[in-house]
Design an enzyme around this catalytic site. Structure first.
Site, mmCIF file in Angstrom:
data_model
loop_
_atom_site.group_PDB
_atom_site.id
_atom_site.type_symbol
_atom_site.label_atom_id
_atom_site.label_comp_id
_atom_site.label_asym_id
_atom_site.label_seq_id
_atom_site.Cartn_x
_atom_site.Cartn_y
_atom_site.Cartn_z
ATOM 1 N N LEU A 491 17.379 43.536 5.517
ATOM 2 C CA LEU A 491 17.021 42.225 6.057
ATOM 3 C C LEU A 491 18.085 41.700 6.991
ATOM 4 C CD1 LEU A 491 15.766 40.594 2.747
ATOM 5 C CD2 LEU A 491 14.352 41.315 4.654
ATOM 6 N N GLY A 494 25.221 40.341 5.916
ATOM 7 C CA GLY A 494 25.899 39.088 5.624
ATOM 8 C C GLY A 494 27.388 39.279 5.573
ATOM 9 N N GLY A 495 28.073 38.190 5.383
ATOM 10 C CA GLY A 495 29.519 38.232 5.333
ATOM 11 C C GLY A 495 30.048 39.088 4.204
ATOM 12 N N PHE A 496 29.291 39.204 3.153
ATOM 13 C CA PHE A 496 29.772 39.942 1.995
ATOM 14 C C PHE A 496 29.084 41.293 1.860
ATOM 15 C CE2 PHE A 496 30.433 35.477 1.041
ATOM 16 C CZ PHE A 496 31.766 35.480 0.673
ATOM 17 N N GLY A 497 28.229 41.613 2.812
ATOM 18 C CA GLY A 497 27.552 42.894 2.738
ATOM 19 C C GLY A 497 26.121 42.793 3.194
ATOM 20 N N PRO A 498 25.467 43.947 3.355
ATOM 21 C CA PRO A 498 24.090 43.955 3.827
ATOM 22 C C PRO A 498 23.110 43.463 2.749
ATOM 23 C CG PRO A 498 24.794 46.173 3.282
ATOM 24 C CD PRO A 498 25.986 45.292 3.093
ATOM 25 N N ASP A 610 31.520 28.471 2.426
ATOM 26 C CA ASP A 610 30.937 29.073 3.624
ATOM 27 C C ASP A 610 29.560 28.496 3.917
ATOM 28 O OD1 ASP A 610 30.829 30.613 5.873
ATOM 29 O OD2 ASP A 610 30.316 32.471 4.852
#
Ligand SMILES: *[C@@H]1O[C@H](CO)[C@@H](O)[C@H](O)[C@H]1NC(C)=O
Ligand SMILES: *[C@@H]1O[C@H](CO)[C@@H](O)[C@H](O)[C@H]1NC(C)=O
Ligand SMILES: *[C@@H]1O[C@H](CO)[C@@H](O)[C@H](O)[C@H]1NC(C)=O
Ligand SMILES: *[C@@H]1O[C@H](CO)[C@@H](O)[C@H](O)[C@H]1NC(C)=O
Ligand SMILES: *[C@@H]1O[C@H](CO)[C@@H](O)[C@H](O)[C@H]1NC(C)=O
Ligand SMILES: *[C@@H]1O[C@H](CO)[C@@H](O)[C@H](O)[C@H]1NC(C)=O
Ligand SMILES: *[C@@H]1O[C@H](CO)[C@@H](O)[C@H](O)[C@H]1NC(C)=O
Ligand SMILES: *[C@@H]1O[C@H](CO)[C@@H](O)[C@H](O)[C@H]1NC(C)=O
Ligand SMILES: *[C@@H]1O[C@H](CO)[C@@H](O)[C@H](O)[C@H]1NC(C)=O
Length: 798
Positions: A491, A494-498, A610
């Protein structure tokens, strides 16, 4: 006709027999009425064994404090009296011979409350008019007892003076004895250590007739609290201590010498921490030098050099100027003026002697003598006192010096700015930050607003997920559900991972976040943390369904949100029209409530760190849901461990203290919320100002605010349809949230209240120098790992 008496607003129904009387019934001396809820009791009492009988109300089971007295001037000398309701519906006290001793004198009114006719006591929940003379109903003046054992009218009164911003005033006869200082929207500015938020303590509200009133809400509604003007002239606050069976005094005013009214006379500052107590302001000298030396301050001080308008026309000297005095309880008798240029407003009237531009009040000016002001260490306000130019110390060279100061100041600012920038860059590289929590909210404040939302099931996933509690998912199930994390299922990043879309065997759709970097936690710690975070449920938070751990792999499983994230709508020229003004206000309010829930949840008190448009997801009804909350907690590790914390966040949404110092707190979230709010209303990305005249969205907003063109900030697609007052209020709140100083920013509970209640007065924002003046260095945004703001789609659908 059966007439129920409303003795006390909050405990209204004195039901039949035990707690009410109706027409033609009476209460004889010796029996009492007890209010529903057993809080108050009404009946006859006498003081210190005298034979005089009074009718009064007291806290049930606490007979030592009579919070209301009916016949305070006319006691009944025997035990033959009774209380009854006459044919005209009025409450009367009669003696043994049927003489009317006292009546509530309110013919023709449906409801009468003892609250509207107070004696010497204020109780939580009572409304005290603050509309300047023509308040609701009667003038609510509290009048002291004559002595400890005599409730008849005494020497002291306490009332609200609403001339400028309202203040509480104690008078002895007509003479002022003490005043609370002006109400600044939160506290009375001259009362030491006064705390309060918009949820408890005093509030200034407006009723549906437009009349203002004060009302006090106790922090704990089961507390027995009373405020009193005592027979000897002190405003006292008591709280009943059930264990010790006594009333504890929480506060008593006036207390210190300077709190007594005008201890130093005109134009002199009173300072309790100074051995000489009174000092003339610069430019003033004692009127009676001998008296002054002997400690008789009553004559006060006089001006040494007349102001320009009072000097003869041929005398020399330039324009008047202002002496800045900080940390003051502002003088009495201010006039509130509606002026942006407060100083100019004062200068143009020759009798204006001072002005103050105070947060929460606005522009106040004073005419003539300045009386009753006091040095208040740490919590006072700033007063600007008008002086002849020669008394200001720098003669007519003011402008020149001003220019020099400006240049020097500019250089210093530039230096600081460069230094901060250097530090900031360094911070990013080292990624080690201190993590003190500054300016947190009072942790014990009651959650009055949200109680309904916090209980009960909320936020069911759209498909009616069978997963009631967070689960540990078997890793292999997730692999199957996401088609082995295939590209088609992805999808976004993101900042912390897909993030991947998945479908569980039962058909439930999920969104799976694959945490790319190792967190500092072991698997068990991680699971525990996840379980805690999964318990956070609120309809404005994306629901975390569970997690999965396998070796180094850590996965988070969320409810799937079929709609896109807010930024996809907001910044898309076509789709942004879907978000009409009503929807946008709803989204703002929803985010505020979700954030408040995070901040206030007593177990976790999550700081998001965030918050941004791409982290707000929209459900099928376009309701906002905050996502990625709690991740900072996992990635930041233990918030007390300095070396594991790293600056996470997105440039442009980060508060100055967070970006530069790594200091985060609930107030840094408030800042991000403010930026988000301005983005939602303007439809413009905070970072879209690269080539424009204004350095940033905040700078743009501030310029419009200053030029009183704030409506132009609104997205053109909603500008005409937005209700003006609501839009202005919303932007105003946004401006308060993005102030440089964390302590000036409201907390989320205030924000929610300000958004929801038109009645709450808003303080004036302070110009955000750090963010409105500087242009972002966009290269930072892409060079540094955690700041991939452009692609943070988190749990977004296609
Ligand atoms: C109260 O007494 C008056 C006269 O004694 C009578 O007219 C009236 O109906 C009574 N009211 C009630 C509610 O009983
Ligand atoms: C009550 O009366 C007694 C004697 O009559 C007196 O000594 C005492 O001080 C009084 N108490 C108060 C609180 O005035
Ligand atoms: C009032 O006091 C009596 C006796 O001291 C006690 O039995 C009763 O429970 C008390 N009632 C309340 C509401 O505290
Ligand atoms: C107010 O707070 C200060 C510091 O917290 C304390 O020293 C002082 O005693 C307090 N004053 C009152 C009147 O409670
Ligand atoms: C309020 O006070 C009561 C009794 O003093 C106490 O039992 C209760 O826990 C308090 N509630 C809160 C929310 O502090
Ligand atoms: C009230 O004023 C009168 C007259 O000035 C004085 O005698 C009396 O002591 C005062 N009472 C109190 C409680 O201050
Ligand atoms: C202070 O001076 C005023 C007049 O200058 C006088 O009326 C007053 O009695 C004096 N007060 C004291 C305590 O001496
Ligand atoms: C102002 O001018 C008048 C006449 O020109 C003169 O009498 C007066 O002394 C002057 N005042 C001052 C303060 O110079
Ligand atoms: C200055 O203000 C006072 C009080 O509002 C007013 O009476 C007076 O007319 C004003 N004077 C001028 C010159 O505007």
């Amino acid at each position: 006709m059966s007439l129920l008496l409303f003795f006390l607003c909050f405990y209204p129904l004195f039901l039949h027999a035990a707690n009410s009387i109706t027409q033609n019934e009476s209460i004889k001396d010796g029996s009492t009425l007890v209010s529903d809820g057993l809080k108050f009791e009404m009946g006859f009492f006498s003081l210190n064994d005298s034979s005089s009988r009074y009718v009064g109300i007291w806290y049930h089971n606490v007979t030592s404090a009579y919070v209301w007295v009916a016949n305070r001037e006319k006691p009944i000398k025997n035990r033959e009296g009774s209380i009854t309701i006459k044919n005209d519906g009025n409450l009367v006290v009669i003696d043994g011979e049927n003489n009317e001793i006292w009546s509530n004198r309110e013919v023709g009114k449906d409801i009468w409350q003892s609250f509207e006719d107070p004696t010497d006591t204020y109780l939580p929940g009572m409304k005290v008019p603050a509309s300047g003379g023509n308040g609701i109903g009667k003038d609510a003046t509290f009048c002291s007892w004559k002595s400890e054992n005599d409730p008849s009218f005494g020497n002291y009164s306490m009332s609200v003076d609403s001339e400028a911003s309202p203040q509480i005033v104690i008078k002895e006869g007509e003479k002022r004895r003490w005043r609370s200082g002006y109400w600044d929207g939160r506290v009375f500015s001259g009362v030491p250590n006064m705390t309060g938020s918009y949820l408890f303590g005093f509030r200034l509200n407006t009723d549906d007739k437009g009349e203002r009133y004060f009302v006090y809400e106790a922090l704990n509604t089961t507390d027995k609290i009373r405020f009193l003007i005592s027979y000897d002239g002190f405003e006292k606050q008591f709280r009943w201590n059930e264990n010790e069976k006594k009333w504890n005094v929480l506060q008593s005013e006036p207390f210190k010498k300077c709190e007594f009214y005008n201890s130093c006379g005109s134009f002199a500052v009173c300072d309790d921490s100074d051995s000489s107590l009174c000092k003339c302001i610069k430019g003033f000298e004692p009127r009676d030098m001998n008296g002054w030396k002997n400690g008789n301050w009553s004559k006060g001080c006089k001006r040494m050099t007349p102001l320009k308008s009072e000097r003869s026309s041929n005398s020399s000297g330039g324009e008047d100027g202002f002496l800045v005095q900080r940390d003051l309880k502002l003088p009495d008798f201010a006039h509130l003026v509606n002026a942006v240029d407060c100083e100019g407003n004062c200068l143009k009237n020759s009798s204006c002697t001072a002005y103050a531009n105070t947060i929460g009040i606005g522009c106040m000016v004073w005419f003539g003598e300045l009386v009753d002001f006091q040095r208040l260490e740490n919590y006072g306000n700033t007063l600007n006192i008008r002086l002849a130019d020669s008394d200001l110390g720098d003669g007519g060279k003011k402008t020149k010096i001003g220019i020099i100061l400006g240049v020097v100041g500019g250089l210093i600012c530039l230096g600081i700015f460069v230094w901060l920038l250097w530090r900031f860059k360094r911070k990013l590289k080292v990624s080690s930050t201190s993590t003190s929590n500054i300016n947190g909210e009072p942790s014990k404040s009651p959650n009055l607003l949200l109680s309904a939302e916090l209980s009960g099931p909320v936020g069911l996933s759209p498909q009616g997920s069978p997963l009631n509690n967070a689960e540990f998912f078997n890793f292999s199930i997730i692999v199957i559900a996401t088609n082995n994390f295939s590209e088609e299922n992805k999808l976004g990043q993101g900042g912390f991972g897909p993030v991947y879309k998945g479908k569980l065997p039962g058909g439930v759709e999920i969104a799976v976040k694959r945490l790319s970097r190792q967190s500092n936690q072991g698997s068990d710690e991680f699971k525990n943390e996840m379980m805690l975070i999964a318990k956070l449920q609120h309809r404005n938070l994306v629901r975390l369904l569970g997690c999965s751990v396998e070796g180094e792999e850590k996965l988070l499983v969320y409810e799937y949100m079929p709609n896109k994230s807010l930024d996809r709508f907001l910044f898309d020229p076509v789709k942004q029209t879907i978000l009409d003004c009503t929807k946008r206000f709803e989204i703002i309010e929803g985010i505020a409530r979700g954030l408040l829930y995070l901040h206030r949840d007593s177990r976790l008190r999550i700081i998001h760190r965030d918050l941004k448009a791409s982290n707000i997801l929209l459900d099928e009804n376009m309701n906002p849901k905050i996502s990625d909350f709690g991740l900072a907690r996992i990635f930041g590790g233990n918030q007390n461990e300095e070396n594991t914390a790293r600056v996470v966040g997105t440039y442009g949404y980060m508060s100055p203290e967070y970006a530069m110092e790594g200091l985060f707190s609930v107030k840094s979230d408030v800042y991000s919320f403010g930026v988000l709010l301005l983005e939602i209303l303007s439809g413009r990305k905070n970072t879209s100002f690269r080539d424009s005249y204004d350095p940033s969205l905040i700078g743009y907003a501030w310029r419009l605010w200053n030029e009183e063109r704030v409506m132009e900030l609104l997205d053109p697609s909603i500008r005409d349809s937005s209700p003006k007052s609501k839009a202005l209020r919303c932007i105003h709140i946004g401006m308060l949230c993005v102030q440089d100083s964390a302590s000036n920013r409201p907390n989320m509970s205030s924000v929610v209240l300000m958004l929801e209640s038109e009645a709450t007065a808003l303080p004036l924002p302070v110009k955000p120098l750090l963010t409105s003046m500087r242009r972002y260095d966009y290269t930072d945004e892409f060079n540094t790992e955690p700041f991939d703001s452009t692609v943070d789609l988190t749990v977004t659908g296609r």
